[in-house]
Design an enzyme around this catalytic site. Structure first.
Site, mmCIF file in Angstrom:
data_model
loop_
_atom_site.group_PDB
_atom_site.id
_atom_site.type_symbol
_atom_site.label_atom_id
_atom_site.label_comp_id
_atom_site.label_asym_id
_atom_site.label_seq_id
_atom_site.Cartn_x
_atom_site.Cartn_y
_atom_site.Cartn_z
ATOM 1 N N ASP A 8 -3.500 32.983 51.563
ATOM 2 C CA ASP A 8 -3.507 34.398 51.906
ATOM 3 C C ASP A 8 -4.930 34.693 52.371
ATOM 4 O O ASP A 8 -5.731 33.774 52.574
ATOM 5 C CB ASP A 8 -3.014 35.274 50.738
ATOM 6 C CG ASP A 8 -3.959 35.303 49.550
ATOM 7 O OD1 ASP A 8 -5.001 34.603 49.587
ATOM 8 O OD2 ASP A 8 -3.673 36.010 48.564
ATOM 9 N N HIS A 9 -5.261 35.986 52.512
ATOM 10 C CA HIS A 9 -6.609 36.346 52.965
ATOM 11 C C HIS A 9 -7.677 35.886 51.963
ATOM 12 O O HIS A 9 -8.795 35.579 52.331
ATOM 13 C CB HIS A 9 -6.706 37.856 53.162
ATOM 14 C CG HIS A 9 -6.244 38.632 51.964
ATOM 15 N ND1 HIS A 9 -4.907 38.758 51.631
ATOM 16 C CD2 HIS A 9 -6.934 39.272 50.989
ATOM 17 C CE1 HIS A 9 -4.802 39.460 50.518
ATOM 18 N NE2 HIS A 9 -6.017 39.773 50.105
ATOM 19 N N CYS A 64 -4.929 30.783 47.292
ATOM 20 C CA CYS A 64 -5.094 32.236 47.229
ATOM 21 C C CYS A 64 -6.340 32.496 46.386
ATOM 22 O O CYS A 64 -7.182 31.603 46.226
ATOM 23 C CB CYS A 64 -3.841 32.946 46.719
ATOM 24 S SG CYS A 64 -3.352 32.575 45.021
ATOM 25 N N GLY A 65 -6.469 33.706 45.856
ATOM 26 C CA GLY A 65 -7.672 33.996 45.082
ATOM 27 C C GLY A 65 -7.772 33.120 43.846
ATOM 28 O O GLY A 65 -8.825 32.564 43.531
ATOM 29 N N THR A 66 -6.658 32.975 43.134
ATOM 30 C CA THR A 66 -6.649 32.199 41.892
ATOM 31 C C THR A 66 -5.744 30.971 41.943
ATOM 32 O O THR A 66 -5.835 30.123 41.046
ATOM 33 C CB THR A 66 -6.124 33.070 40.730
ATOM 34 O OG1 THR A 66 -4.781 33.466 41.064
ATOM 35 C CG2 THR A 66 -6.994 34.303 40.517
ATOM 36 N N GLY A 67 -4.850 30.915 42.897
ATOM 37 C CA GLY A 67 -3.821 29.870 42.940
ATOM 38 C C GLY A 67 -2.570 30.254 42.167
ATOM 39 O O GLY A 67 -1.504 29.675 42.364
ATOM 40 N N GLY A 69 -0.654 33.197 41.904
ATOM 41 C CA GLY A 69 0.459 33.876 42.577
ATOM 42 C C GLY A 69 1.226 32.926 43.477
ATOM 43 O O GLY A 69 2.467 32.954 43.538
ATOM 44 N N MET A 70 0.484 32.084 44.167
ATOM 45 C CA MET A 70 1.114 31.093 45.052
ATOM 46 C C MET A 70 2.036 30.173 44.247
ATOM 47 O O MET A 70 3.160 29.872 44.669
ATOM 48 C CB MET A 70 0.041 30.262 45.756
ATOM 49 C CG MET A 70 -0.698 30.997 46.855
ATOM 50 S SD MET A 70 0.404 31.366 48.242
ATOM 51 C CE MET A 70 -0.810 31.649 49.543
ATOM 52 N N HIS A 97 2.382 12.355 36.655
ATOM 53 C CA HIS A 97 3.419 12.678 35.662
ATOM 54 C C HIS A 97 4.381 13.779 36.109
ATOM 55 O O HIS A 97 5.532 13.791 35.660
ATOM 56 C CB HIS A 97 2.761 13.107 34.342
ATOM 57 C CG HIS A 97 2.190 11.950 33.576
ATOM 58 N ND1 HIS A 97 1.774 12.055 32.269
ATOM 59 C CD2 HIS A 97 1.978 10.663 33.935
ATOM 60 C CE1 HIS A 97 1.321 10.873 31.849
ATOM 61 N NE2 HIS A 97 1.417 10.019 32.845
ATOM 62 N N ARG A 131 9.926 7.312 32.621
ATOM 63 C CA ARG A 131 10.245 8.425 31.709
ATOM 64 C C ARG A 131 9.858 9.769 32.322
ATOM 65 O O ARG A 131 10.465 10.806 32.011
ATOM 66 C CB ARG A 131 9.544 8.229 30.356
ATOM 67 C CG ARG A 131 8.042 8.340 30.399
ATOM 68 C CD ARG A 131 7.424 7.953 29.055
ATOM 69 N NE ARG A 131 5.995 8.197 29.001
ATOM 70 C CZ ARG A 131 5.074 7.397 29.540
ATOM 71 N NH1 ARG A 131 5.441 6.311 30.198
ATOM 72 N NH2 ARG A 131 3.789 7.684 29.423
ATOM 73 N N HIS A 132 8.873 9.758 33.225
ATOM 74 C CA HIS A 132 8.463 11.013 33.859
ATOM 75 C C HIS A 132 9.523 11.493 34.848
ATOM 76 O O HIS A 132 9.693 12.698 35.037
ATOM 77 C CB HIS A 132 7.103 10.840 34.533
ATOM 78 C CG HIS A 132 6.054 10.375 33.579
ATOM 79 N ND1 HIS A 132 5.640 11.152 32.521
ATOM 80 C CD2 HIS A 132 5.383 9.204 33.481
ATOM 81 C CE1 HIS A 132 4.732 10.476 31.828
ATOM 82 N NE2 HIS A 132 4.560 9.298 32.370
HETATM 83 C C1 RB5 Z 1 -5.169 38.884 46.514
HETATM 84 O O1 RB5 Z 1 -6.033 39.922 46.273
HETATM 85 C C2 RB5 Z 1 -4.963 38.068 45.252
HETATM 86 O O2 RB5 Z 1 -4.195 38.795 44.350
HETATM 87 C C3 RB5 Z 1 -4.316 36.756 45.578
HETATM 88 O O3 RB5 Z 1 -5.133 36.043 46.441
HETATM 89 C C4 RB5 Z 1 -4.033 35.798 44.445
HETATM 90 O O4 RB5 Z 1 -5.160 35.592 43.648
HETATM 91 C C5 RB5 Z 1 -2.827 36.055 43.643
HETATM 92 O O5 RB5 Z 1 -2.461 35.273 42.766
#
Ligand code: RB5
Length: 143
Positions: A8-9, A64-67, A69-70, A97, A131-132
Site C-alpha cells: 500500500d502507500h 504495508c506499514g506493519t505487514g 493488515g496485508m 515448517h 509431519r509439517h
Molecule cells: C496504513 O496507514 C496502514 O494502516 C497500513 O499500511 C498497514 O500498516 C495496515 O496493517
C-alpha cells in the site's frame, strides 16, 4: 521462481527496495501501487493472492506499514499462507515448517537492510514436508 510483490502507500519504498534487490536473480512482477496515493491494503493483498492461486506466480511479498493488515487479508484466501516476520529465524521457519507462500513485511517496523535479509532467508529456505505437510494440510478448513 516467479514472484509477485505489492504494497500500500505505507510500503511503497520498501517494495521498490525489494524489487531492486531481487533484480537479476528472480522474476518479480510489481502489482502496485505505483505512486504515493493513499490506497486500501486489502485491495492489493487480494490481487496478489489471486495471482498466486491462479498460477501466475509461485510466491509473493506484501508490504504495508506493519505487514499485519496485508497478512490478515491474504490469509482469507484458502491456499494462501501469509506470514508476518521481523526476524531472520522466523522468516526461514515460515518456509521450512509453514510453507508460507506470502511474506508480509512492515515498512514502518523494519529497516531496509533487515527487510532484505528477511526476504533472502524466506526465499532460500524450502518447505521440509513430512509431519509439517500434515499440519499445513489441517490449516485450510474448507479443504
Ligand atoms: C496504513 O496507514 C496502514 O494502516 C497500513 O499500511 C498497514 O500498516 C495496515 O496493517
Amino acid at each position: 521462481m516467479k514472484l509477485v510483490i505489492a504494497s500500500d502507500h505505507g510500503g511503497l519504498d520498501l517494495k521498490a527496495a525489494i524489487i531492486s534487490h531481487l533484480d537479476g536473480t528472480h522474476e518479480v512482477a510489481d502489482l502496485g501501487p505505483n505512486d504515493t496515493t493513499s490506497v486500501d491494503y486489502p485491495d492489493f493483498a487480494h490481487k496478489l493472492s489471486e495471482a498466486i492461486l491462479t498460477g501466475h506466480a509461485d510466491r509473493g511479498v506484501l508490504v504495508c506499514g506493519t505487514g499485519q493488515g496485508m497478512a490478515i487479508a491474504a490469509n482469507k484466501h484458502p491456499g494462501i499462507r501469509a506470514a508476518v516476520v521481523s526476524d531472520v529465524f522466523s522468516a526461514r521457519m515460515a518456509s521450512l515448517h509453514n510453507d508460507a507462500n506470502v511474506l508480509c513485511l512492515g515498512q514502518r517496523v523494519l529497516g531496509p537492510g533487515l527487510a532484505l535479509e528477511l526476504v533472502d532467508a524466506w526465499l532460500a529456505a524450502e518447505f521440509e514436508g513430512g509431519r509439517h505437510a500434515r499440519r499445513v494440510g489441517k490449516i485450510d478448513l474448507s479443504a
